[in-house]
Design a protein around this motif. Structure first.
Motif, PDB file in Angstrom:
ATOM      1  N   ASN A  41       0.812  -1.220   0.000  1.00 27.24           N
ATOM      2  CA  ASN A  41       0.000   0.000   0.000  1.00 27.24           C
ATOM      3  C   ASN A  41       0.843   1.267   0.000  1.00 27.24           C
ATOM      4  N   LEU A  42       2.082   1.158   0.453  1.00 31.80           N
ATOM      5  CA  LEU A  42       2.953   2.334   0.545  1.00 31.80           C
ATOM      6  C   LEU A  42       3.689   2.625  -0.764  1.00 31.80           C
ATOM      7  N   ILE A  43       3.726   1.649  -1.661  1.00 33.84           N
ATOM      8  CA  ILE A  43       4.515   1.816  -2.891  1.00 33.84           C
ATOM      9  C   ILE A  43       4.080   3.016  -3.730  1.00 33.84           C
ATOM     10  N   PRO A  44       2.777   3.214  -3.970  1.00 35.67           N
ATOM     11  CA  PRO A  44       2.377   4.394  -4.765  1.00 35.67           C
ATOM     12  C   PRO A  44       2.848   5.711  -4.144  1.00 35.67           C
ATOM     13  N   LEU A  45       2.813   5.801  -2.818  1.00 34.19           N
ATOM     14  CA  LEU A  45       3.250   7.023  -2.137  1.00 34.19           C
ATOM     15  C   LEU A  45       4.754   7.216  -2.290  1.00 34.19           C
ATOM     16  N   LEU A  46       5.495   6.123  -2.169  1.00 35.65           N
ATOM     17  CA  LEU A  46       6.943   6.207  -2.327  1.00 35.65           C
ATOM     18  C   LEU A  46       7.314   6.612  -3.753  1.00 35.65           C
ATOM     19  N   LYS A  47       6.594   6.045  -4.716  1.00 34.30           N
ATOM     20  CA  LYS A  47       6.855   6.388  -6.121  1.00 34.30           C
ATOM     21  C   LYS A  47       6.532   7.857  -6.388  1.00 34.30           C
ATOM     22  N   ARG A  48       5.446   8.324  -5.809  1.00 36.51           N
ATOM     23  CA  ARG A  48       5.033   9.718  -6.020  1.00 36.51           C
ATOM     24  C   ARG A  48       6.077  10.682  -5.477  1.00 36.51           C
ATOM     25  N   LEU A  49       6.677  10.323  -4.332  1.00 41.02           N
ATOM     26  CA  LEU A  49       7.710  11.165  -3.726  1.00 41.02           C
ATOM     27  C   LEU A  49       9.094  10.882  -4.300  1.00 41.02           C
ATOM     28  N   ARG A  50       9.166   9.917  -5.221  1.00 39.95           N
ATOM     29  CA  ARG A  50      10.430   9.513  -5.848  1.00 39.95           C
ATOM     30  C   ARG A  50      11.465   9.072  -4.813  1.00 39.95           C
ATOM     31  N   ILE A  51      10.987   8.338  -3.824  1.00 39.78           N
ATOM     32  CA  ILE A  51      11.867   7.803  -2.787  1.00 39.78           C
ATOM     33  C   ILE A  51      12.383   6.439  -3.243  1.00 39.78           C
ATOM     34  N   PRO A  52      13.701   6.263  -3.335  1.00 40.71           N
ATOM     35  CA  PRO A  52      14.255   4.973  -3.767  1.00 40.71           C
ATOM     36  C   PRO A  52      13.807   3.839  -2.848  1.00 40.71           C
ATOM     37  N   LEU A  53      13.480   2.699  -3.464  1.00 39.26           N
ATOM     38  CA  LEU A  53      12.977   1.551  -2.718  1.00 39.26           C
ATOM     39  C   LEU A  53      13.868   0.334  -2.953  1.00 39.26           C
ATOM     40  N   ILE A  54      14.384  -0.208  -1.849  1.00 44.86           N
ATOM     41  CA  ILE A  54      15.129  -1.467  -1.879  1.00 44.86           C
ATOM     42  C   ILE A  54      14.250  -2.520  -1.224  1.00 44.86           C
ATOM     43  N   SER A  55      14.084  -3.651  -1.886  1.00 43.70           N
ATOM     44  CA  SER A  55      13.255  -4.710  -1.299  1.00 43.70           C
ATOM     45  C   SER A  55      14.102  -5.921  -0.976  1.00 43.70           C
ATOM     46  N   MET A  56      13.718  -6.630   0.077  1.00 44.26           N
ATOM     47  CA  MET A  56      14.326  -7.908   0.440  1.00 44.26           C
ATOM     48  C   MET A  56      13.199  -8.914   0.594  1.00 44.26           C
ATOM     49  N   THR A  57      13.076  -9.823  -0.382  1.00 44.32           N
ATOM     50  CA  THR A  57      12.009 -10.819  -0.351  1.00 44.32           C
ATOM     51  C   THR A  57      12.557 -12.184  -0.746  1.00 44.32           C
ATOM     52  N   GLY A  58      11.736 -13.194  -0.512  1.00 45.05           N
ATOM     53  CA  GLY A  58      12.108 -14.541  -0.928  1.00 45.05           C
ATOM     54  C   GLY A  58      11.607 -14.883  -2.306  1.00 45.05           C
ATOM     55  N   ASN A  59      10.957 -13.938  -2.951  1.00 47.73           N
ATOM     56  CA  ASN A  59      10.365 -14.180  -4.277  1.00 47.73           C
ATOM     57  C   ASN A  59      10.703 -13.021  -5.202  1.00 47.73           C
ATOM     58  N   ALA A  60      11.611 -13.255  -6.135  1.00 46.54           N
ATOM     59  CA  ALA A  60      12.059 -12.196  -7.048  1.00 46.54           C
ATOM     60  C   ALA A  60      10.981 -11.767  -8.031  1.00 46.54           C
ATOM     61  N   SER A  61       9.895 -12.550  -8.146  1.00 47.34           N
ATOM     62  CA  SER A  61       8.803 -12.204  -9.054  1.00 47.34           C
ATOM     63  C   SER A  61       7.624 -11.575  -8.331  1.00 47.34           C
ATOM     64  N   SER A  62       7.769 -11.322  -7.057  1.00 39.59           N
ATOM     65  CA  SER A  62       6.654 -10.785  -6.258  1.00 39.59           C
ATOM     66  C   SER A  62       6.381  -9.331  -6.613  1.00 39.59           C
ATOM     67  N   SER A  63       5.234  -8.841  -6.150  1.00 41.32           N
ATOM     68  CA  SER A  63       4.838  -7.453  -6.427  1.00 41.32           C
ATOM     69  C   SER A  63       5.837  -6.468  -5.849  1.00 41.32           C
ATOM     70  N   LEU A  64       6.310  -6.725  -4.625  1.00 42.24           N
ATOM     71  CA  LEU A  64       7.259  -5.818  -3.983  1.00 42.24           C
ATOM     72  C   LEU A  64       8.597  -5.829  -4.720  1.00 42.24           C
ATOM     73  N   ALA A  65       9.054  -7.016  -5.108  1.00 36.87           N
ATOM     74  CA  ALA A  65      10.344  -7.137  -5.784  1.00 36.87           C
ATOM     75  C   ALA A  65      10.340  -6.416  -7.131  1.00 36.87           C
ATOM     76  N   THR A  66       9.285  -6.571  -7.886  1.00 36.63           N
ATOM     77  CA  THR A  66       9.227  -5.947  -9.213  1.00 36.63           C
ATOM     78  C   THR A  66       9.022  -4.442  -9.144  1.00 36.63           C
ATOM     79  N   ALA A  67       8.434  -3.969  -8.060  1.00 42.39           N
ATOM     80  CA  ALA A  67       8.197  -2.530  -7.913  1.00 42.39           C
ATOM     81  C   ALA A  67       9.421  -1.799  -7.373  1.00 42.39           C
ATOM     82  N   ALA A  68      10.347  -2.538  -6.769  1.00 41.89           N
ATOM     83  CA  ALA A  68      11.511  -1.916  -6.132  1.00 41.89           C
ATOM     84  C   ALA A  68      12.531  -1.457  -7.162  1.00 41.89           C
ATOM     85  N   ASP A  69      13.289  -0.444  -6.793  1.00 42.77           N
ATOM     86  CA  ASP A  69      14.400   0.004  -7.639  1.00 42.77           C
ATOM     87  C   ASP A  69      15.531  -1.019  -7.612  1.00 42.77           C
TER      88      ASP A  69
END
Length: 323
Positions: free
Chosen positions: A109-137
């Motif tokens: 839910n926070l990703i759109p807000l982070l993108k709007r503010l152009r805040i770089p996003l690093i994700s750590m997940t167990g699934n490289a194809s997940s929504s969080l992983a693909t949305a991260a910089d």
């Protein structure tokens, strides 16, 4: 009647599974790790760590480790971020998001807000194809073969590898910054480590009126009175210009008695120890302790331009919690 459970076998299996997963992390490291470190190193704000549930607990620890090793960081609960705490995150920050599945709703839910503010996003997940992983910089994969939990439900192995990867990031950044033990102590001023690394000889020494001091022609008997008055078990011997000539200690007194020397007529210069061990007032107390142990002595003369300014005693180091 229930059969006794083999607790040791369970523990050994858990440790083996998690140890194998941690060892496998080395094979998953690559350019994505370098990119994440560089992004955090270049950050002019803070590294904001977010995570839900068990990932949140791990994220909290990662944020604390980063902050104490030179990378300004804090943890934000993703659910609270949706209800006001998002205001804690600025455009100068970098966000590190943890989620084993990569599909945690509160984090997504926070990703759109982070993108709007152009805040770089690093994700750590167990699934490289997940929504969080693909949305991260930048995405750091933490894939595991199995959880240590035999049901495959309780986060065990997954949280362990996340914690280890967080430590790897923190240490890599620490080394890149040239972070020192003294820098670390400034983050821990209230603990024993802070006392060991922040206190200097000047802070603990006996100076001023407490400094035992006699001239070379002072009689041995009068020197003993100075030692008794100051209560440090020794006295410094200085010339007319205040330069250190030597030191007289309890050990020197014992040697004088063994030689049956005349305590009443003998000048201190005849029995003092020349070339005694000295330190600078700015020397760290922990370093002074190391010198005392190395030289098997219990006190050091603190000097400035070869003029005594204080005495640092082992008892002072013990009392201050340096030992």
């Amino acid at each position: 009647m229930s059969h006794p459970h083999d607790f040791l076998a369970s523990a050994q299996r858990t440790i083996r599974i998690e140890a194998d997963a941690v060892a496998a992390l080395q094979q998953q490291l690559g350019e994505h790790f370098n990119a994440a470190c560089q992004l955090m190193l270049n950050c002019t704000g803070r590294v904001v760590v977010i995570g839900m549930g068990k990932s949140g607990h791990i994220g909290n620890k990662i944020a604390a480790t980063l902050a104490s090793t030179g990378t300004p960081s804090f943890f934000v609960h993703p659910a609270e971020a949706s209800h006001g705490d998002m205001g804690m995150i600025t455009a100068a920050d970098v966000v590190l998001a943890l989620s084993n599945s990569g599909e945690t709703p509160e984090v997504l839910n926070l990703i759109p807000l982070l993108k709007r503010l152009r805040i770089p996003l690093i994700s750590m997940t167990g699934n490289a194809s997940s929504s969080l992983a693909t949305a991260a910089d930048i995405h750091i994969t933490l894939s595991i073969d199995e959880e240590a939990c035999p049901l495959g439900l309780a986060p065990t192995t997954s949280t362990t590898v996340a914690l280890v990867m967080g430590d790897a990031l923190a240490v890599a950044l620490l080394e890149a910054r040239g972070f020192t033990a003294e820098d670390f102590a400034f983050s821990h001023p209230g603990g024993s480590l802070g006392r060991r690394l922040l206190l200097r000889a000047r802070d603990l020494m006996h100076g001023g009126e407490q400094l035992p001091q006699v001239s070379p022609d002072t009689l041995l008997r009068d020197s003993l009175l100075e030692i008794t008055r100051k209560g440090l078990g020794l006295t410094t011997v200085t010339d007319e210009s205040g330069q250190l000539c030597g030191i007289f200690t309890d050990g020197d007194l014992r040697r004088a008695l063994d030689q049956r020397l005349d305590l009443h007529s003998l000048p201190i210069s005849d029995v003092m120890t020349r070339g005694c061990k000295t330190i600078n007032p700015e020397l760290l107390a922990a370093e002074a302790l190391n010198l005392m142990e190395q030289w098997s002595i219990t006190a050091l003369v603190v000097v400035e331009q070869n003029k005594p300014v204080g005495i640092l005693h082992m008892h002072d180091l013990i009392k201050a919690g340096v030992v």
